[in-house]
Scaffold this active site. Sequence first.
Site, PDB file in Angstrom:
ATOM      1  N   ARG A  40       0.843  -1.198   0.000  1.00  0.00           N
ATOM      2  CA  ARG A  40       0.000   0.000   0.000  1.00  0.00           C
ATOM      3  C   ARG A  40       0.885   1.258   0.000  1.00  0.00           C
ATOM      4  O   ARG A  40       0.632   2.206  -0.732  1.00  0.00           O
ATOM      5  CB  ARG A  40      -0.911  -0.008   1.224  1.00  0.00           C
ATOM      6  CG  ARG A  40      -2.199   0.731   0.981  1.00  0.00           C
ATOM      7  CD  ARG A  40      -3.250   0.443   2.031  1.00  0.00           C
ATOM      8  NE  ARG A  40      -4.567   0.530   1.417  1.00  0.00           N
ATOM      9  CZ  ARG A  40      -5.708   0.503   2.086  1.00  0.00           C
ATOM     10  NH1 ARG A  40      -5.715   0.357   3.376  1.00  0.00           N
ATOM     11  NH2 ARG A  40      -6.858   0.606   1.468  1.00  0.00           N
ATOM     12  N   GLY A 275     -24.018   0.172   1.397  1.00  0.00           N
ATOM     13  CA  GLY A 275     -22.807  -0.597   1.641  1.00  0.00           C
ATOM     14  C   GLY A 275     -21.773   0.329   2.253  1.00  0.00           C
ATOM     15  O   GLY A 275     -22.125   1.355   2.842  1.00  0.00           O
ATOM     16  N   CYS A 278     -18.459   1.621   6.675  1.00  0.00           N
ATOM     17  CA  CYS A 278     -18.808   2.278   7.946  1.00  0.00           C
ATOM     18  C   CYS A 278     -20.196   1.970   8.483  1.00  0.00           C
ATOM     19  O   CYS A 278     -20.332   1.629   9.653  1.00  0.00           O
ATOM     20  CB  CYS A 278     -18.665   3.791   7.782  1.00  0.00           C
ATOM     21  SG  CYS A 278     -16.963   4.280   7.482  1.00  0.00           S
ATOM     22  N   ARG A 348     -16.116  -2.572   0.043  1.00  0.00           N
ATOM     23  CA  ARG A 348     -16.454  -3.151   1.351  1.00  0.00           C
ATOM     24  C   ARG A 348     -17.964  -3.076   1.613  1.00  0.00           C
ATOM     25  O   ARG A 348     -18.561  -2.022   1.475  1.00  0.00           O
ATOM     26  CB  ARG A 348     -15.656  -2.447   2.455  1.00  0.00           C
ATOM     27  CG  ARG A 348     -14.172  -2.800   2.399  1.00  0.00           C
ATOM     28  CD  ARG A 348     -13.355  -2.043   3.419  1.00  0.00           C
ATOM     29  NE  ARG A 348     -13.189  -0.651   3.090  1.00  0.00           N
ATOM     30  CZ  ARG A 348     -12.497   0.217   3.829  1.00  0.00           C
ATOM     31  NH1 ARG A 348     -11.900  -0.197   4.929  1.00  0.00           N
ATOM     32  NH2 ARG A 348     -12.386   1.475   3.469  1.00  0.00           N
TER      33      ARG A 348
HETATM   34  P1  NAD Z   1      -8.437   1.088   5.708  1.00  0.00           P
HETATM   35  O1  NAD Z   1      -8.560  -0.363   5.968  1.00  0.00           O
HETATM   36  O2  NAD Z   1      -8.592   1.618   4.329  1.00  0.00           O
HETATM   37  O3  NAD Z   1      -7.019   1.603   6.241  1.00  0.00           O
HETATM   38  C1  NAD Z   1      -6.470   1.274   7.466  1.00  0.00           C
HETATM   39  C2  NAD Z   1      -4.967   1.060   7.299  1.00  0.00           C
HETATM   40  O4  NAD Z   1      -4.377   0.900   8.593  1.00  0.00           O
HETATM   41  C3  NAD Z   1      -4.590  -0.182   6.491  1.00  0.00           C
HETATM   42  O5  NAD Z   1      -3.815   0.189   5.371  1.00  0.00           O
HETATM   43  C4  NAD Z   1      -3.794  -1.038   7.492  1.00  0.00           C
HETATM   44  O6  NAD Z   1      -2.711  -1.749   6.894  1.00  0.00           O
HETATM   45  C5  NAD Z   1      -3.278   0.009   8.462  1.00  0.00           C
HETATM   46  N1  NAD Z   1      -2.908  -0.534   9.770  1.00  0.00           N
HETATM   47  C6  NAD Z   1      -3.620  -1.377  10.575  1.00  0.00           C
HETATM   48  N2  NAD Z   1      -2.948  -1.601  11.709  1.00  0.00           N
HETATM   49  C7  NAD Z   1      -1.788  -0.892  11.642  1.00  0.00           C
HETATM   50  C8  NAD Z   1      -0.693  -0.716  12.526  1.00  0.00           C
HETATM   51  N3  NAD Z   1      -0.670  -1.317  13.717  1.00  0.00           N
HETATM   52  N4  NAD Z   1       0.318   0.069  12.133  1.00  0.00           N
HETATM   53  C9  NAD Z   1       0.298   0.683  10.918  1.00  0.00           C
HETATM   54  N5  NAD Z   1      -0.730   0.563  10.045  1.00  0.00           N
HETATM   55  C10 NAD Z   1      -1.763  -0.213  10.402  1.00  0.00           C
HETATM   56  O7  NAD Z   1      -9.486   1.797   6.682  1.00  0.00           O
HETATM   57  P2  NAD Z   1     -10.215   3.211   6.472  1.00  0.00           P
HETATM   58  O8  NAD Z   1     -11.382   3.059   5.574  1.00  0.00           O
HETATM   59  O9  NAD Z   1      -9.178   4.234   6.179  1.00  0.00           O
HETATM   60  O10 NAD Z   1     -10.794   3.448   7.932  1.00  0.00           O
HETATM   61  C11 NAD Z   1      -9.958   3.799   9.011  1.00  0.00           C
HETATM   62  C12 NAD Z   1     -10.821   4.250  10.174  1.00  0.00           C
HETATM   63  O11 NAD Z   1     -11.557   5.413   9.805  1.00  0.00           O
HETATM   64  C13 NAD Z   1     -11.866   3.235  10.621  1.00  0.00           C
HETATM   65  O12 NAD Z   1     -12.024   3.320  12.010  1.00  0.00           O
HETATM   66  C14 NAD Z   1     -13.132   3.708   9.935  1.00  0.00           C
HETATM   67  O13 NAD Z   1     -14.298   3.334  10.631  1.00  0.00           O
HETATM   68  C15 NAD Z   1     -12.966   5.203   9.974  1.00  0.00           C
HETATM   69  N6  NAD Z   1     -13.665   5.938   8.911  1.00  0.00           N
HETATM   70  C16 NAD Z   1     -13.688   5.481   7.640  1.00  0.00           C
HETATM   71  C17 NAD Z   1     -14.313   6.218   6.638  1.00  0.00           C
HETATM   72  C18 NAD Z   1     -14.357   5.732   5.213  1.00  0.00           C
HETATM   73  O14 NAD Z   1     -15.058   6.356   4.421  1.00  0.00           O
HETATM   74  N7  NAD Z   1     -13.662   4.698   4.837  1.00  0.00           N
HETATM   75  C19 NAD Z   1     -14.885   7.440   6.946  1.00  0.00           C
HETATM   76  C20 NAD Z   1     -14.823   7.902   8.265  1.00  0.00           C
HETATM   77  C21 NAD Z   1     -14.206   7.139   9.233  1.00  0.00           C
HETATM   78  C1  UDX Z   2     -20.435   7.307   5.214  1.00  0.00           C
HETATM   79  C2  UDX Z   2     -20.830   8.670   5.803  1.00  0.00           C
HETATM   80  O1  UDX Z   2     -21.637   9.368   4.847  1.00  0.00           O
HETATM   81  C3  UDX Z   2     -19.583   9.475   6.133  1.00  0.00           C
HETATM   82  O2  UDX Z   2     -19.949  10.698   6.756  1.00  0.00           O
HETATM   83  C4  UDX Z   2     -18.719   8.657   7.076  1.00  0.00           C
HETATM   84  O3  UDX Z   2     -17.541   9.367   7.376  1.00  0.00           O
HETATM   85  C5  UDX Z   2     -18.382   7.318   6.480  1.00  0.00           C
HETATM   86  O4  UDX Z   2     -19.593   6.622   6.129  1.00  0.00           O
HETATM   87  P1  UDX Z   2     -19.595   6.446   2.856  1.00  0.00           P
HETATM   88  O5  UDX Z   2     -19.951   5.107   3.387  1.00  0.00           O
HETATM   89  O6  UDX Z   2     -18.260   6.644   2.270  1.00  0.00           O
HETATM   90  O7  UDX Z   2     -19.758   7.564   4.004  1.00  0.00           O
HETATM   91  O8  UDX Z   2     -20.664   6.864   1.716  1.00  0.00           O
HETATM   92  P2  UDX Z   2     -22.178   7.370   1.779  1.00  0.00           P
HETATM   93  O9  UDX Z   2     -22.329   8.419   0.757  1.00  0.00           O
HETATM   94  O10 UDX Z   2     -22.623   7.689   3.136  1.00  0.00           O
HETATM   95  O11 UDX Z   2     -22.981   6.100   1.264  1.00  0.00           O
HETATM   96  C6  UDX Z   2     -23.094   4.919   2.042  1.00  0.00           C
HETATM   97  C7  UDX Z   2     -24.007   3.933   1.346  1.00  0.00           C
HETATM   98  O12 UDX Z   2     -25.358   4.394   1.380  1.00  0.00           O
HETATM   99  C8  UDX Z   2     -23.661   3.726  -0.128  1.00  0.00           C
HETATM  100  O13 UDX Z   2     -23.796   2.366  -0.457  1.00  0.00           O
HETATM  101  C9  UDX Z   2     -24.696   4.558  -0.840  1.00  0.00           C
HETATM  102  O14 UDX Z   2     -24.966   4.095  -2.136  1.00  0.00           O
HETATM  103  C10 UDX Z   2     -25.893   4.385   0.079  1.00  0.00           C
HETATM  104  N1  UDX Z   2     -26.872   5.466  -0.041  1.00  0.00           N
HETATM  105  C11 UDX Z   2     -26.536   6.736   0.321  1.00  0.00           C
HETATM  106  C12 UDX Z   2     -28.146   5.199  -0.509  1.00  0.00           C
HETATM  107  O15 UDX Z   2     -28.464   4.058  -0.824  1.00  0.00           O
HETATM  108  N2  UDX Z   2     -29.043   6.229  -0.597  1.00  0.00           N
HETATM  109  C13 UDX Z   2     -28.738   7.503  -0.254  1.00  0.00           C
HETATM  110  O16 UDX Z   2     -29.614   8.376  -0.363  1.00  0.00           O
HETATM  111  C14 UDX Z   2     -27.442   7.763   0.221  1.00  0.00           C
END
Ligand code: NAD
Ligand code: UDX
Length: 466
Positions: A40, A275, A278, A348
Amino acid sequence: MKIKTICCIGAGYVGGPTMAVIAKQCPYIEVTVVDINESRIAAWNSKNLDELPIFEPGLADIVKETRGKNLFFSTDIDKAIDEAEMIFISVNTPTKTYGKGKGMAADLKYIELCARQIAKVAKQDKIVVEKSTLPVRTASAIKSILDNTGNGVKFQILSNPEFLAEGTAVQDLLNPDRVLIGGDTSTKEGEIAVQALVGIYSNWVPKDKILTTNVWSSELSKLTANAFLAQRVSSINAMSEICEKTGADIKEVSKAIGMDSRIGSKFLNASVGFGGSCFQKDILNLVYIAKSYGLNKVADYWEQVIIMNDHQKNRFSDNIVSTLYNTVSGKKITFLGWAFKKDTNDTRESPAIKVADNLLSEQAKIAVFDPKVTEERIYADLEYLNSRSPKENKDLLKVCLDPYEACKESHAIAILTEWDEFKNYNWKQVYDNMQKPAFIFDGRGILDKKTLEEIGFTYYKIGSGN
Ligand code: NAD
Ligand code: UDX
C-alpha cells in the site's frame, strides 16, 4: 502550540486523503503517513498517479502537489512516531470476527497495537489523535496504555472523528460541514492540545465550523451520525417496497418529503441497500454498546436499520429470480457496478456482493463490469463469504473490461452502482445483443424508464410500482 510535524498511522481510505489535504492546506507542516502494509505504501509512492491505492476524484492532483515536499508515505513507523509532535491513529476498526462480541463489536486490536507502539517509541510528549471511528470511551483505554509506560512521557488524547464520504472525500475534507474535536479541556495541557488541533484546521476551515466537545461526546457523535444517515437510507428503502406494491414512485415520494425543511432532501435515494465500510460496522457497534449497558430496546431499534438493509438486498435478488420465470440457473445476468457507490474503487460491504452470492447460489452465470474495481478484488469479495469454492466462483462469475461485452447474450442487466457513465450507454446496441425478453433491474434508479421501454426492455426500478 503550533504543530510542525504530524505522523498518521494507517494509509487507508481515511488516512491517505485526510493527510494529503492537511499537507496541501498547511505547507509548514511535515506530514508522514505510515502503514504496515508495504504494498500500500509502495502504491502511494508510485510515480504513476493512476496507481495510487485509492481512487478519489481530485486526490491524485493533491498528492502530485504535496508528495515529496511536505507529504511522505513510509513503512518506518517508529521513526515517524519519534519525530512527530502529533500522531493521528487512522487504522481500521472492523467488526470483530471472533470471541466476545463477534459479529457486533468493533475489533480494537489494531488501535491497541498503535497505542503500544507509540508508548514504546515516544521519547517526548505527544498529542495522540483518534481519527478512526471508535466505541465511546476508547480514549480511556488508549490513555491507560500510554500512561503506563513508566518513561515519563506525557500524552494528550484527542478524538477527531472523520466525516468524509468516499467518492467525495477531497471535497468533504476541503469544505467540511464541521470538524469535531473532543478533548479534556478541564486541564491546561488538554486545552493546549485541543487548540493545537484547532490551529491546524483553522488554516482552511472557518472557526464556527470547528466544534470542540468532551472526548466521549465526540466519540459517540461519530457513531450517531452514521446511524442517523444509514437509518434514512433504510427508511426510504422500506418505503420503496410499499411503493412497488401500491403504484407510488419512491422518487416522487422522496422529493415530496425532502422539500420539508425539517426532513431535508439528502440521503433519500432508494437503493439496492447501503454498503461501505462504515454504516453496518458502526451500527452493529452501537447495538453492541447499547446491549452492554442493558439498553435492549435501544439496541433493537438500531438493529432494525441493518435488518431492513439485508432485506433490501435479498428482495432485489429474489425479484430477479421470480421475474426471470423463477429460475436463473444457467442464465447470464450482467452486473453493472460492483463498488458500494460511484466514484470509488472501494467494495467493502457493497450490496453487489450479497446480490451476486444469492444469484450464484441459484446457479446464475454472472458477468460484472465496474469502471474502477479490479477482477482480483471482485473474486476476493466472493471468496470472503466462503459460500462456494474459489474455482466455482470463477467458473460462474466473469469480470469484463468492456460493458458492451459484459451485456452481450445476457438475459438481464442489474444496476448495482450508480456510476454516471451507465446513463450514457448506447442502450439500443445493448438491447440488440441481449436475449429476449431483455430485462433491466435498476437497483439505483438511474436510468430512464420511458426510453428503455421504447427500445424494448422490460424495466424494473427499485421503488417504482408502475
Ligand atoms: P483502511 O482499511 O482503508 O485503512 C487502514 C490502514 O491501517 C490499512 O492500510 C492497514 O494496513 C493500516 N494498519 C492497521 N494496523 C496498523 C498498525 N498497527 N500500524 C500501521 N498501520 C496499520 O481503513 P479506512 O477506511 O481508512 O478506515 C480507518 C478508520 O476510519 C476506521 O475506524 C473507519 O471506521 C474510519 N472511517 C472510515 C471512513 C471511510 O469512508 N472509509 C470514513 C470515516 C471514518
Ligand atoms: C459514510 C458517511 O456518509 C460518512 O460521513 C462517514 O464518514 C463514512 O460513512 P460512505 O460510506 O463513504 O460515508 O458513503 P455514503 O455516501 O454515506 O454512502 C453509504 C451507502 O449508502 C452507499 O452504499 C450509498 O450508495 C448508500 N446510499 C446513500 C443510498 O443508498 N441512498 C442515499 O440516499 C445515500
